[in-house]
Design a protein around this motif. Structure first.
Motif, short mmCIF file in Angstrom:
data_model
loop_
_atom_site.label_atom_id
_atom_site.label_comp_id
_atom_site.label_asym_id
_atom_site.label_seq_id
_atom_site.Cartn_x
_atom_site.Cartn_y
_atom_site.Cartn_z
N ALA A 73 -61.92 13.86 26.13
CA ALA A 73 -61.71 12.94 25.02
C ALA A 73 -60.98 13.62 23.88
O ALA A 73 -60.12 13.03 23.23
CB ALA A 73 -63.05 12.38 24.54
N ALA A 74 -61.32 14.89 23.66
CA ALA A 74 -60.66 15.62 22.58
C ALA A 74 -59.18 15.82 22.89
O ALA A 74 -58.31 15.69 22.02
CB ALA A 74 -61.35 16.98 22.39
N ARG A 125 -71.10 18.87 32.25
CA ARG A 125 -70.30 17.68 32.52
C ARG A 125 -69.97 16.92 31.23
O ARG A 125 -68.86 16.46 31.02
CB ARG A 125 -71.04 16.77 33.50
N LYS A 126 -71.01 16.81 30.34
CA LYS A 126 -70.77 16.13 29.06
C LYS A 126 -69.75 16.90 28.22
O LYS A 126 -68.89 16.30 27.57
CB LYS A 126 -72.08 16.01 28.28
N LEU A 165 -65.53 10.88 20.29
CA LEU A 165 -65.89 12.19 19.75
C LEU A 165 -67.19 12.10 18.94
O LEU A 165 -68.04 12.98 19.00
CB LEU A 165 -64.76 12.72 18.87
N ILE A 166 -67.32 11.01 18.18
CA ILE A 166 -68.54 10.82 17.39
C ILE A 166 -69.75 10.74 18.30
O ILE A 166 -70.80 11.34 18.04
CB ILE A 166 -68.43 9.55 16.51
N LYS A 167 -69.62 9.98 19.41
CA LYS A 167 -70.74 9.86 20.36
C LYS A 167 -71.09 11.22 20.96
O LYS A 167 -72.26 11.52 21.20
CB LYS A 167 -70.39 8.88 21.48
N GLY A 168 -70.05 12.03 21.22
CA GLY A 168 -70.30 13.34 21.82
C GLY A 168 -70.92 14.33 20.85
O GLY A 168 -71.67 15.21 21.26
N VAL A 169 -70.63 14.18 19.57
CA VAL A 169 -71.08 15.17 18.58
C VAL A 169 -72.38 14.74 17.91
O VAL A 169 -73.09 15.57 17.36
CB VAL A 169 -69.97 15.39 17.52
N GLU A 170 -72.74 13.44 17.97
CA GLU A 170 -73.84 12.93 17.15
C GLU A 170 -75.19 13.51 17.53
O GLU A 170 -76.12 13.49 16.72
CB GLU A 170 -73.90 11.41 17.20
#
Length: 461
Positions: free
Chosen positions: A204-205, A196-197, A310-315
């Protein structure tokens, strides 16, 4: 020895052979024989090994020996390790059928001197009496495990054997199965959460990509508008020049009297009309330009919001040596040069601790607003602040620990000056580690999309 033995078969054999006796778990079998002198020890070991190989080829074994005080007899044992499976239980319970009339009861009678039974024919050698050479076999049970100081009992206890029933083992396996099912359920729940994430990150991308495309298109529109605006500016200048010429001509014509007044007024009215048109077009273009600039700022804000998502998803992604796109903490010190320098300088005096203290000190020093190691230089006609290499603190650091440590501090300070010059706090940034630069939104979108495709193909396989 089949591995697909059913639980019912194993339990049936247990009750039929042992009458519900507790057996040693992991399932174990015992082969035993006796010799009258030391010279026959090797023959006894070979005899037991022969029977073990004949009936249970491939099963691990352990040889044991015990001497009887006073009568010169030597008891030899071969412990068969059948393991913990139901197939191992079945092998253990097959021993009474393979050695009929030569089980634990007969062996104990033999040790008490009552003589071997006529059925204990395995391993008989020509010319031997009934008291030596016979091979006995039985599944190890609770009596064997608690056989006082006997060599077999000690071995079974030291090996961690336990007296258990098939019901006990079945209950334990049920609990293990339930725990594994719970773990599998938790893994499945986490997999659904991660999926889901990933979908949210992909959304978002895609939004960021759409915003980036829209922003690019509007930038192209802006360029076209500015070009048109410049063209109109030039046209207006030409009109104004022409108007001046016509005025001069009007004055000359008035002096010479070659044109009528009506002609002059007509030419002048045309020029006024042309100027009015140009002014109106210019005003419209300025308004359009302002509107596009407003949309441009809005899209830029939205694009920044998408980038932050995107930063929140990749961090939370782990950064390894092979990572291409990930999060870099701008303004955070690279710790590797500090550790290498301290290993060289404090080799025998806790280099790791010294490096940790040095890193902590300089990370705090970077946040110190009173320290401003910058100078202003001209770059392409504009003022730009860069780290001053002649700063006293930096020069002393370079002298004490070398260029690599000093360069790490200068790099972190330059990043703070670019990303957060007032607060001097580290900030997350999407980073292209392969090329050592800030990653574009398009790169991040493509990288996430590729990762999702890779994960999807792996899960399908």
């Amino acid at each position: 020895m089949s591995s697909d033995v059913t639980m019912a078969d194993a339990e049936a054999e247990t009750h039929n052979a042992g009458g519900g006796e507790l057996l040693v778990w992991p399932w174990t079998g015992i082969l035993a024989t006796t010799t009258d002198d030391d010279d026959a020890t090797a023959d006894a070991a070979s005899t037991l090994a022969f029977h073990a190989h004949q009936h249970f080829a491939g099963v691990p074994t352990t040889a044991l020996q015990e001497a009887t005080a006073g009568d010169g007899h030597h008891h030899h044992f071969l412990v068969l390790h059948f393991g913990k499976s139901w197939a191992g239980l079945r092998d253990a319970m097959s021993l009474p059928g393979r050695f009929p009339g030569a089980g634990r009861r007969e062996w104990r009678r033999r040790r008490r001197g009552e003589g071997a039974t006529a059925c204990a024919v395995y391993g008989w050698l020509a010319g031997e009496d009934a008291t030596s050479g016979a091979v006995y076999g039985w599944p190890a049970g609770e009596d064997d495990l608690h056989d006082g100081d006997g060599v077999v009992g000690r071995f079974l206890r030291d090996a961690g054997g336990a007296a258990r029933s098939t019901e006990d083992v079945e209950r334990d396996e049920g609990r293990v199965a339930a725990k594994l099912a719970a773990i599998a359920g938790e893994h499945e729940r986490r997999a659904v959460f991660l999926e889901r994430k990933c979908e949210e990150m992909a959304g978002a991308a895609q939004n960021a990509e759409a915003g980036n495309t829209s922003l690019h298109d509007e930038l192209k529109d802006m360029e076209a508008i500015y070009a048109k605006l410049n063209q109109l500016e030039k046209q207006l200048e030409q009109r104004q020049s022409l108007e001046s010429i016509i005025r001069q001509m009007n004055m000359n014509l008035q002096a010479g009297g070659s044109l009528r007044k009506e002609d002059h007024e007509h030419i002048y009215s045309i020029m006024i009309c042309l100027r009015t048109i140009v002014d109106e077009e210019k005003e419209m273009l300025v308004d359009s330009c302002a509107e596009i600039m407003k949309r441009l700022r809005t899209n830029s804000d939205e694009l920044e919001e998408y980038r932050q998502e995107l930063i929140k998803g990749v961090e939370n992604m782990t950064i390894t040596a092979s990572t291409i796109i990930g999060i870099k903490r701008m303004g955070e010190l690279d710790e590797r040069p500090f550790h290498l320098a301290c290993k060289r300088k404090h080799r025998e005096d806790d280099p790791r601790g010294k490096a940790a203290m040095l890193i902590s000190y300089w990370q705090e020093e970077l946040k110190n607003p009173s320290w401003h190691p910058f100078k202003i230089i001209q770059v392409d006609g504009e003022d730009k602040g860069v780290v001053d290499e002649d700063d006293p603190k930096l020069r002393q650091l370079c002298k004490d620990y070398g260029d690599s440590v000093c360069n790490a501090v200068k790099a972190a300070m330059a990043e703070l000056n670019e990303y957060n010059p007032r607060g001097r706090h580290t900030m997350n940034e999407l980073w292209n580690f392969r090329e050592g630069r800030k990653a574009t939104t398009k790169e991040v979108v493509k990288y996430i999309s590729d990762q999702l495709k890779t994960n999807s193909s792996q899960s399908d396989n």
